[in-house]
Enzyme design. Sequence first.
Site, PDB file in Angstrom:
ATOM      1  N   HIS A  83       0.829  -1.211   0.000  1.00  0.00           N
ATOM      2  CA  HIS A  83       0.000   0.000   0.000  1.00  0.00           C
ATOM      3  C   HIS A  83       0.859   1.255   0.000  1.00  0.00           C
ATOM      4  CE1 HIS A  83      -4.123  -1.685   1.469  1.00  0.00           C
ATOM      5  NE2 HIS A  83      -4.025  -1.641   0.167  1.00  0.00           N
ATOM      6  N   CYS A 139      -1.121  -5.941 -16.543  1.00  0.00           N
ATOM      7  CA  CYS A 139      -1.950  -5.103 -15.668  1.00  0.00           C
ATOM      8  C   CYS A 139      -1.414  -5.066 -14.244  1.00  0.00           C
ATOM      9  CB  CYS A 139      -3.394  -5.577 -15.682  1.00  0.00           C
ATOM     10  SG  CYS A 139      -3.629  -7.273 -15.104  1.00  0.00           S
TER      11      CYS A 139
END
Length: 549
Positions: free
Chosen positions: A186, A483
């Site tokens: 994160h 991706c």
Amino acid sequence: MPGVRVQGVGVGRGVVTGPVLRMPEPLPEPSERPRSNTAAWEFARAEEALLATAADLTRHAEHSTGEARAVLEAQAQMAQDPSLLTDVRSRIAAQKTAERAIFEAFHTFQQMLLSMGGYMAERASDLGDLSQRTIAHLRGVAMPGVPESDTPFILVAHDLAPADTVGLNLGKVLGLITSGGSPTSHTAILARAKSIVAVVGVGSLDALSDGTEVLLDAAEGTVTIEPEDSEIQAARRRLGRRRSKVPIGPGTLADDTPIPLMANLTAAAEAPRARELGAEGVGLLRTELLFLDAETAPSIAEQVEHYRGIFEEFPGRRVIVRTLDAGADKPLAFLPARSDEPNPALGARGLRAFREDNTILRNQLRALAIAADATSAEVRVMAPMVADAAETAGFVLLARELGLRTAGVMAEVPSAALLAAQILGIADFISIGTNDLTQYTLAADRQLGALADYQDPWHPAVLRLIRMIGDAGGQSGKPVGVCGEAAADPLLAVVLVGLGVTSLSMTPEALADVRTELRQHTLEHARLLATRALAASTPAEARQVMLDG
């Protein structure tokens, strides 16, 4: 230690210099002394503190967008998880104070997530932050956070909580150095979204005391301690060469070879920003958000409404939807729990979660087909965690049966790369999830800072697997996309194209840098650089190929 250079993993391509400031140490672990007040009083304190923590995070989320908002909202929901409250209550009943009960409950949940590996292990640090915030509320003290300074600085921390990353004052925080984390943590994802120059996973930070001057070069993934003026000037010259952005438009190489640049999205609210930054469509639409907090599976009608809202944001554009990526490491209330899995990261996740009962998958595909027919978006669907041609055939046939014309798969495990030619004999396209492909290829948990050098998509082993997929795509004449977070690395994007990748999808904030870098290279040159990178023996050597040009 003047001139010492520490290697980490860079986020973005920026270069910054300045003095460091360290994050304060976390609050000390609460003592194990028995509670002196009643259990009801202690639980009321704990419940109030959890509510206050959730409210703080919700306020942060309301002032955020995209990935940052989703992360903060998820944290706020974690703080109100009924199973957490039950655990806290039982610990208080066993004579624990509210502070100790909160600490132990969150610690237990953290260890459980770490044991799961993969996506869930990456959420473990979020729970540590929640524990700290809740204990701070209980003690009536300020949460240890980003230090304040009258002058700009480079922040040094073991890792940053999502709320800290989102709230960084970009006028003061020049850059970020963490010992923990990885390119897919994160911290890295949110730093990239806020265009913060960062180097993560550098290991020990003992040499970086407050005020130490450092040079951060994200493109090289290095931190130079007390750099010489010549080193600073050389880094700034490199930065100057990187900064001239090409206008927003279709992604192309210098010889006009088209390389569509797409966005990774989760919700319709993220679409306007993606379009503003030049996304040519959606290369990865995650669908987990609709399912994660539901007690029962969303109905077909609910799903149609959700998907149509996103498809309408991209009329006439390609939108590639990843079907529900759930299972043991992303548990859902309405999926049967699998307590017999000793290693959930290698368990029934992704497409495998529906081997015994594919009702949820069938309903999702039916909803996607209905939503696609109601809009002009070019909707494609792909399955996660596909291992071979047999799994590919099962998914593609099901998708077509339910009305979806274009069906592909994700390559996230090495077997999919080894069997790419067989898979593309069946699927309409393949999309490489570099985060998991790297993790599974090198058997290194992508959240462990100590193993960040393994969680690097520049590793020649990973590049060779991508080459196999690219070759299969070229031979079959079918698209090969990326991706994963690797697509957001401008230098690596060039190598990926040279390996046979035909489109790239990333966080929208990375589009400008990737678009600019691609325009500096012809397809022939990209292939030459890719060949040189494949010959490297380490990620650093492979990356140096691009830095040398």
